[in-house]
Design a protein around this motif. Structure first.
Motif, short mmCIF file in Angstrom:
data_model
loop_
_atom_site.label_atom_id
_atom_site.label_comp_id
_atom_site.label_asym_id
_atom_site.label_seq_id
_atom_site.Cartn_x
_atom_site.Cartn_y
_atom_site.Cartn_z
N ILE B 23 0.85 -1.19 0.00
CA ILE B 23 0.00 0.00 0.00
C ILE B 23 0.89 1.24 0.00
O ILE B 23 1.87 1.30 0.75
CB ILE B 23 -0.93 0.00 1.24
N PHE B 62 4.63 11.80 10.48
CA PHE B 62 4.01 11.97 9.16
C PHE B 62 2.88 12.99 9.26
O PHE B 62 1.95 12.82 10.04
CB PHE B 62 3.48 10.63 8.65
N LEU B 63 2.99 14.06 8.51
CA LEU B 63 1.98 15.12 8.48
C LEU B 63 1.56 15.58 9.89
O LEU B 63 0.38 15.72 10.18
CB LEU B 63 0.72 14.65 7.72
N GLY B 64 2.54 15.76 10.74
CA GLY B 64 2.24 16.25 12.08
C GLY B 64 1.81 15.18 13.06
O GLY B 64 1.54 15.48 14.22
N LEU B 65 1.71 13.93 12.61
CA LEU B 65 1.36 12.85 13.52
C LEU B 65 2.64 12.14 13.96
O LEU B 65 3.48 11.82 13.14
CB LEU B 65 0.45 11.82 12.84
N TRP B 68 4.73 5.72 16.73
CA TRP B 68 5.65 4.80 17.41
C TRP B 68 5.32 3.40 16.91
O TRP B 68 4.17 2.99 16.97
CB TRP B 68 5.47 4.83 18.92
N PRO B 71 6.77 -4.23 17.57
CA PRO B 71 6.64 -5.46 16.78
C PRO B 71 5.18 -5.81 16.44
O PRO B 71 4.89 -6.23 15.34
CB PRO B 71 7.27 -6.52 17.69
N ASN B 72 4.28 -5.66 17.41
CA ASN B 72 2.89 -6.04 17.15
C ASN B 72 1.89 -4.91 17.32
O ASN B 72 0.70 -5.11 17.32
CB ASN B 72 2.47 -7.19 18.07
N GLU B 73 2.42 -3.73 17.54
CA GLU B 73 1.49 -2.62 17.75
C GLU B 73 2.08 -1.31 17.25
O GLU B 73 3.29 -1.17 17.11
CB GLU B 73 1.11 -2.51 19.23
N THR B 74 1.18 -0.39 16.98
CA THR B 74 1.57 0.93 16.50
C THR B 74 0.78 1.97 17.28
O THR B 74 -0.40 1.78 17.55
CB THR B 74 1.25 1.06 15.01
N PHE B 75 1.45 3.03 17.68
CA PHE B 75 0.75 4.11 18.37
C PHE B 75 0.76 5.35 17.51
O PHE B 75 1.76 5.70 16.91
CB PHE B 75 1.44 4.43 19.70
N LEU B 76 -0.39 6.02 17.45
CA LEU B 76 -0.49 7.29 16.76
C LEU B 76 -0.78 8.37 17.78
O LEU B 76 -1.72 8.25 18.54
CB LEU B 76 -1.65 7.26 15.76
N GLY B 77 0.04 9.41 17.81
CA GLY B 77 -0.21 10.44 18.82
C GLY B 77 0.10 11.83 18.33
O GLY B 77 0.58 12.01 17.24
#
Lengths: 180, 77
Positions: B23, B62-65, B68, B71-77
């Motif tokens: 993607i 990315f674009l102000g975001l 983090w 391995p199995n998770e992503t945080f957006l903050g």
């Protein structure tokens, strides 16, 4: 604004106060207010829990008063206390899409239009959320909920289209939960 | 590059080769890739041949975001 107390909630519960004291309150610099709300609007992308507060505050962009400015700072103080919060996405949750909607009935004291809220979960994580003041007046709570669910359906259609594109096939039925 | 554009979003491109997805999300002059590891590497090479590219590695911002990635998770903050 460096030394201030954090707030536990993004907004005071009594929204009516925000409307009623509008006239008696002093005007504040509209540019400052709009800049702050503009920043908060962008922050809603990763902070779903301030969605409603920002939606309510953004209705006063034309002639912001002191009460609105105080309420906007309330959001900032809430953010100060929750600075480490973020949206968590995990793997292996599947791609089950679920929607939740709600609507207050005649929430606006000015024109009696309802405000709807909606969020969508993909697996266990929230992926889409919005608050919207409805464009027409609902004559009953049922009608208000119905219009809110309609708004959620529109969002669901778009999300389903996106997921169908990415996965190459139609995903399972999307359930939208609403109350009565 | 043979990417397909999604109907739902003009900035979102995807392709599936042998069941492996890739993607590409594009915003003006920023883009990021996600999907199959090998395909990402190959796509980065192909893009570098065609355009002047800068590889910033794993996404952190990315674009102000802030992002983090574990391995199995992503945080957006």
């Amino acid at each position: 604004m460096m030394n201030f107390k954090s707030m536990a909630t993004p907004m005071e519960a009594n929204l009516k106060k925000l409307h009623d004291s509008t006239i008696s309150s002093d005007r504040v610099d509209p540019t400052m207010y709009r800049q702050l709300i503009g920043s908060l609007l962008y922050l809603v992308n990763t902070r779903p829990y301030i969605c409603y507060a920002v939606n309510a505050l953004s209705k006063h962009m034309v002639e912001p008063r002191q009460v609105h400015w105080v309420a906007a700072k309330h959001v900032l103080r809430y953010l100060h206390g929750t600075i480490g919060y973020s949206v968590r996405y995990t793997t292996g949750d599947g791609v089950k899409l679920e929607g939740f909607t709600d609507s207050d009935w005649a929430g606006s004291a000015v024109d009696r239009k309802s405000t709807s809220g909606c969020c969508f979960n993909l697996g266990s994580t929230m992926v889409s959320w919005f608050n919207k003041k409805l464009t027409s007046v609902a004559l009953s709570t049922t009608e208000g909920e119905y219009i809110a669910t309609c708004a959620a359906c529109k969002e669901a259609l778009w999300l389903r289209k996106l997921l169908a594109d990415l996965s190459g096939h139609q995903i399972d039925v999307t359930v939208i939960f609403c109350d009565k | 590059m043979r990417f397909n554009k999604t109907v739902a979003d003009d900035n979102l491109y995807y392709k599936v080769v042998d069941g492996r997805p890739l993607i590409l999300v594009l915003y003006v002059d920023d883009l990021f890739l996600t999907g199959d590891e090998d395909m990402i590497v190959k796509c980065k090479k192909d893009l570098a041949c065609e355009f002047e590219m800068k590889d910033l590695g794993l996404m952190h911002y990315f674009l102000g975001l802030e992002v983090w990635q574990g391995p199995n998770e992503t945080f957006l903050g």
